[in-house]
Design a protein around this motif. Structure first.
Motif, PDB file in Angstrom:
ATOM      1  N   ALA A  54      42.271  20.044 124.346  1.00  0.00           N
ATOM      2  CA  ALA A  54      40.861  19.735 124.623  1.00  0.00           C
ATOM      3  C   ALA A  54      40.442  18.519 123.817  1.00  0.00           C
ATOM      4  O   ALA A  54      40.995  18.231 122.757  1.00  0.00           O
ATOM      5  CB  ALA A  54      39.984  20.930 124.252  1.00  0.00           C
ATOM      6  N   GLY A  56      36.629  16.649 122.701  1.00  0.00           N
ATOM      7  CA  GLY A  56      35.170  16.640 122.757  1.00  0.00           C
ATOM      8  C   GLY A  56      34.671  15.211 122.851  1.00  0.00           C
ATOM      9  O   GLY A  56      34.960  14.498 123.813  1.00  0.00           O
ATOM     10  N   ARG A  59      35.494  12.078 118.146  1.00  0.00           N
ATOM     11  CA  ARG A  59      35.082  11.580 116.826  1.00  0.00           C
ATOM     12  C   ARG A  59      36.074  11.947 115.722  1.00  0.00           C
ATOM     13  O   ARG A  59      35.861  11.566 114.580  1.00  0.00           O
ATOM     14  CB  ARG A  59      33.701  12.129 116.463  1.00  0.00           C
ATOM     15  N   SER A  60      37.116  12.709 116.021  1.00  0.00           N
ATOM     16  CA  SER A  60      38.131  12.829 114.981  1.00  0.00           C
ATOM     17  C   SER A  60      38.794  11.458 114.880  1.00  0.00           C
ATOM     18  O   SER A  60      38.943  10.745 115.874  1.00  0.00           O
ATOM     19  CB  SER A  60      39.137  13.943 115.279  1.00  0.00           C
ATOM     20  N   THR A 123      30.955  17.532 119.327  1.00  0.00           N
ATOM     21  CA  THR A 123      30.663  18.701 120.147  1.00  0.00           C
ATOM     22  C   THR A 123      30.787  19.971 119.304  1.00  0.00           C
ATOM     23  O   THR A 123      31.431  19.972 118.246  1.00  0.00           O
ATOM     24  CB  THR A 123      31.641  18.806 121.328  1.00  0.00           C
ATOM     25  N   GLY A 126      34.422  20.738 119.023  1.00  0.00           N
ATOM     26  CA  GLY A 126      35.076  19.906 118.002  1.00  0.00           C
ATOM     27  C   GLY A 126      34.682  20.346 116.604  1.00  0.00           C
ATOM     28  O   GLY A 126      35.508  20.318 115.677  1.00  0.00           O
ATOM     29  N   HIS A 133      32.600  20.191 107.793  1.00  0.00           N
ATOM     30  CA  HIS A 133      31.744  20.415 106.621  1.00  0.00           C
ATOM     31  C   HIS A 133      30.689  19.317 106.581  1.00  0.00           C
ATOM     32  O   HIS A 133      30.848  18.266 107.204  1.00  0.00           O
ATOM     33  CB  HIS A 133      32.581  20.364 105.345  1.00  0.00           C
ATOM     34  N   MET A 184      38.092  26.347 123.856  1.00  0.00           N
ATOM     35  CA  MET A 184      36.815  27.049 123.705  1.00  0.00           C
ATOM     36  C   MET A 184      35.906  26.668 124.864  1.00  0.00           C
ATOM     37  O   MET A 184      35.778  25.475 125.192  1.00  0.00           O
ATOM     38  CB  MET A 184      36.140  26.651 122.391  1.00  0.00           C
ATOM     39  N   TYR A 416      42.734  16.167 105.191  1.00  0.00           N
ATOM     40  CA  TYR A 416      41.938  16.779 106.269  1.00  0.00           C
ATOM     41  C   TYR A 416      42.584  16.477 107.627  1.00  0.00           C
ATOM     42  O   TYR A 416      42.785  15.314 107.983  1.00  0.00           O
ATOM     43  CB  TYR A 416      40.537  16.189 106.182  1.00  0.00           C
TER      44      TYR A 416
HETATM   45  C1  LIG Z   1      31.064   8.798 111.533  1.00  0.00           C
HETATM   46  C2  LIG Z   1      31.809  10.083 111.383  1.00  0.00           C
HETATM   47  C3  LIG Z   1      31.482  10.913 110.335  1.00  0.00           C
HETATM   48  C4  LIG Z   1      32.146  12.130 110.179  1.00  0.00           C
HETATM   49  N1  LIG Z   1      31.775  12.920 109.144  1.00  0.00           N
HETATM   50  C5  LIG Z   1      32.374  14.109 108.973  1.00  0.00           C
HETATM   51  C6  LIG Z   1      31.960  14.989 107.948  1.00  0.00           C
HETATM   52  O1  LIG Z   1      31.058  14.678 107.166  1.00  0.00           O
HETATM   53  N2  LIG Z   1      32.570  16.201 107.859  1.00  0.00           N
HETATM   54  C7  LIG Z   1      33.541  16.580 108.729  1.00  0.00           C
HETATM   55  O2  LIG Z   1      34.029  17.700 108.602  1.00  0.00           O
HETATM   56  N3  LIG Z   1      33.954  15.773 109.717  1.00  0.00           N
HETATM   57  C8  LIG Z   1      33.386  14.551 109.856  1.00  0.00           C
HETATM   58  N4  LIG Z   1      33.785  13.733 110.883  1.00  0.00           N
HETATM   59  C9  LIG Z   1      34.856  14.200 111.779  1.00  0.00           C
HETATM   60  C10 LIG Z   1      34.306  14.991 112.979  1.00  0.00           C
HETATM   61  O3  LIG Z   1      33.231  15.797 112.608  1.00  0.00           O
HETATM   62  C11 LIG Z   1      35.401  15.916 113.519  1.00  0.00           C
HETATM   63  O4  LIG Z   1      36.573  15.196 113.768  1.00  0.00           O
HETATM   64  C12 LIG Z   1      34.998  16.661 114.795  1.00  0.00           C
HETATM   65  O5  LIG Z   1      36.048  17.545 115.112  1.00  0.00           O
HETATM   66  C13 LIG Z   1      34.767  15.734 115.964  1.00  0.00           C
HETATM   67  O6  LIG Z   1      34.286  16.473 117.071  1.00  0.00           O
HETATM   68  P1  LIG Z   1      34.523  15.954 118.554  1.00  0.00           P
HETATM   69  O7  LIG Z   1      33.644  16.718 119.485  1.00  0.00           O
HETATM   70  O8  LIG Z   1      34.388  14.486 118.603  1.00  0.00           O
HETATM   71  O9  LIG Z   1      36.017  16.416 118.777  1.00  0.00           O
HETATM   72  P2  LIG Z   1      37.338  15.560 119.126  1.00  0.00           P
HETATM   73  O10 LIG Z   1      37.505  14.496 118.113  1.00  0.00           O
HETATM   74  O11 LIG Z   1      37.291  15.155 120.534  1.00  0.00           O
HETATM   75  O12 LIG Z   1      38.438  16.678 118.903  1.00  0.00           O
HETATM   76  C14 LIG Z   1      38.677  17.165 117.597  1.00  0.00           C
HETATM   77  C15 LIG Z   1      39.524  18.432 117.659  1.00  0.00           C
HETATM   78  O13 LIG Z   1      38.761  19.459 118.263  1.00  0.00           O
HETATM   79  C16 LIG Z   1      39.487  20.034 119.343  1.00  0.00           C
HETATM   80  N5  LIG Z   1      38.495  20.468 120.336  1.00  0.00           N
HETATM   81  C17 LIG Z   1      37.434  19.778 120.798  1.00  0.00           C
HETATM   82  N6  LIG Z   1      36.769  20.526 121.716  1.00  0.00           N
HETATM   83  C18 LIG Z   1      37.449  21.689 121.831  1.00  0.00           C
HETATM   84  C19 LIG Z   1      37.280  22.854 122.637  1.00  0.00           C
HETATM   85  N7  LIG Z   1      36.277  22.988 123.508  1.00  0.00           N
HETATM   86  N8  LIG Z   1      38.182  23.856 122.512  1.00  0.00           N
HETATM   87  C20 LIG Z   1      39.221  23.753 121.634  1.00  0.00           C
HETATM   88  N9  LIG Z   1      39.416  22.676 120.859  1.00  0.00           N
HETATM   89  C21 LIG Z   1      38.538  21.659 120.950  1.00  0.00           C
HETATM   90  C22 LIG Z   1      40.389  18.931 119.827  1.00  0.00           C
HETATM   91  O14 LIG Z   1      41.520  19.453 120.486  1.00  0.00           O
HETATM   92  C23 LIG Z   1      40.772  18.255 118.513  1.00  0.00           C
HETATM   93  O15 LIG Z   1      41.840  18.928 117.909  1.00  0.00           O
HETATM   94  C24 LIG Z   1      33.158  12.517 111.087  1.00  0.00           C
HETATM   95  C25 LIG Z   1      33.498  11.673 112.142  1.00  0.00           C
HETATM   96  C26 LIG Z   1      32.838  10.457 112.289  1.00  0.00           C
HETATM   97  C27 LIG Z   1      33.214   9.561 113.423  1.00  0.00           C
END
Ligand SMILES: Cc1cc2nc3c(=O)[nH]c(=O)nc-3n(C[C@H](O)[C@H](O)[C@H](O)COP(=O)(O)OP(=O)(O)OC[C@H]3O[C@@H](n4cnc5c(N)ncnc54)[C@H](O)[C@@H]3O)c2cc1C
Length: 461
Positions: A54, A56, A59-60, A123, A126, A133, A184, A416
């Protein structure tokens, strides 16, 4: 196509080049964006040999949401808030709902997300998969601790409601499990009560790392939210000099009369869009040193009770859409680690190594974590966490990060998974003592290896 959130409707199944937010290591996958849970089930059933992961909002920083030669299921069309209980503050939402959407829904009734990373463009799926955190970890723990249950589509196609109370093993493998236990579909999120949408912020400028660590420790229980922004290039007597901002949500009485009229107002704005034509090398030791100097001098030595918006305090980078392009075509590598309390010397040594290498981290953030949770691969543990981002083409970066890995490991810490793009598999295994339990659960749940990502293949997750 990179990082544009692709494709409408579940049927599209195009080959797309994807990266994480750091824009390194692009790979090509078949991408679909299902609009409902039935379409997700179909996409999962039709998984190619290279499996499914998956994605989202991408943003990872690394390749956690990529799957070279396989299938990627983008969840951003699963973006409905199914129910919102404004008395209890519980939102039931589809997994592609963003934290910004949750804020827009919750704030008018006085509810804020329980944990917010440095961007609200993530999301709910995510946030759970990385067990994210925020600045309040010392007070509130990480995101999954505020999720009573989630609906998971298992690798075999069955859907299961997983509650921490009823099925802790699967719940705590999914929380922090980087999408590898299934997809999820929905989750319940317990929001946090607030009286206003503004934060009352105290700012302090410290002279060096000792003062930074001492201040953060002394004020741990005084504030709900706290973080230090460090000058990573400062050295000698200035090593680790910082601007620390700490705060709590304001009470209506803290607000000026004009703001008091609508104390829960929340208007998220993105002011600028970074174009995609930044020259390589713009972020370098000279520009970062200049920017750090200006930003440090601009900060007040000590200021109390400043009223800030949610955007200014929690998500300053969200003001510029696609700010990650500023690093140029080479992209950048985030490196975030945590070391236990007592290992303060590791923080000092890291800063010495970084400033000696003149490695320009544009955003360098230090904070204290509170207790960890039961997540098998959740990142936080009680201790100090330092996050850095370096242009990927920084000379000598690989050697520098290898040295940091060794220091972190020796101190009993870890990196991380939502950010790491280069740690060797054996190093990661030594950092995560419960990885073997995670692998065992995956072997039982997913014997055919349906769930797979570039990250899981590199690290053998
Ligand atoms: C500017 C910036 C600041 C940030 N600050 C922080 C911070 O302070 N603390 C922190 O903890 N992180 C931080 N991050 C990282 C970010 O919060 C995480 O990487 C988060 O997982 C990103 O969510 P996403 O929806 O973009 O997921 P994605 O990056 O698209 O995916 C991340 C992971 O989630 C999984 N995933 C997504 N959706 C689902 C689903 N529906 N079911 C199962 N698995 C799923 C994906 O397979 C992948 O392994 C930051 C990122 C940025 C760009």
């Amino acid at each position: 196509m990179q990082n544009r959130e692709p494709l409408d409707g579940g049927r599209a199944n195009a080959s797309v080049t994807l990266t994480g937010w750091g824009r390194v290591e692009p790979t090509v996958a078949r991408v679909s964006a299902p609009g409902d849970s039935n379409q997700v089930a179909v996409a999962l059933k039709e998984a190619p040999d290279r499996g499914v992961i998956a994605r989202g909002l991408g943003r990872s920083y690394n390749n956690a949401a990529q799957n070279d030669g396989g299938q990627v299921i983008v969840t951003t069309s699963l973006n409905r808030i199914v129910a919102f209980d404004a008395d209890a503050g519980i939102a039931v939402c589809e997994s592609g709902v963003s934290l910004e959407q949750l804020m827009i829904t919750g704030l008018p009734a006085g509810w804020f997300v329980p944990v917010s990373p440095g961007t609200r463009q993530v999301t709910v799926g995510g946030a759970i998969a990385a067990d994210v955190h925020g600045k309040n970890h010392h007070a509130a723990g990480s995101f999954a601790q505020h999720v009573p249950w989630l609906d998971l589509l298992l690798p075999d196609g069955q859907e299961r409601r997983v509650a921490a109370a009823d099925d802790p093993r699967l719940f705590w493998a999914t929380a922090g499990g980087m999408g590898l236990t299934g997809i999820m579909l929905r989750a319940a999120v317990q929001l946090t009560k607030v009286q206003t949408s503004r934060v009352r912020v105290d700012t302090v400028r410290t002279a060096d790392i000792d003062e930074t660590l001492a201040y953060l420790e002394a004020t741990d229980s005084s504030y709900g939210y706290s973080v230090a922004w460090l000058d990573c290039l400062a050295s000698g007597a200035r090593l680790g000099r910082s601007v620390i901002t700490s705060g709590d949500f304001a009470q209506p009485a803290d607000l000026a009369p004009k703001l008091r009229r609508n104390p829960l107002e929340f208007r998220p704005v993105t002011r600028l869009n970074a174009p995609d034509m930044w020259p390589p090398g713009l972020i370098n030791q000279y520009t970062v040193a200049l920017a750090n100097e200006a930003w440090y001098r601009k900060a007040p030595r000590r200021r109390q009770g400043e009223i800030q918006t949610i955007g200014t305090f929690f998500h300053p980078l969200d003001g510029i859409r696609n700010w990650n392009r500023v690093y140029g075509p080479g992209g950048f590598r985030q490196y975030q680690f945590v070391v236990p309390f007592g290992a303060e010397s590791t923080i000092r040594t890291s800063l010495e190594r970084i400033s000696a290498a003149r490695a320009p981290s544009f955003v360098t953030v230090l904070k204290r974590f509170g207790p960890g949770n039961d997540g098998l691969l959740s990142f936080p543990m009680p201790g100090w966490t330092l996050a850095l981002d370096f242009p990927a083409r920084t000379p000598g970066l690989a050697g520098l990060l290898n040295s940091l890995d060794a220091d972190v490991l020796a101190a009993g810490g870890r990196v991380y998974l939502a950010k790491d793009s280069r740690v060797p598999a054996q190093t990661l295994a030594a950092m995560y003592p419960r990885l073997q339990e995670f692998r065992q659960l995956r072997a039982e749940l997913d014997p055919a290896g349906v769930m797979a990502s570039d990250l899981s293949r590199r690290l053998g997750l």
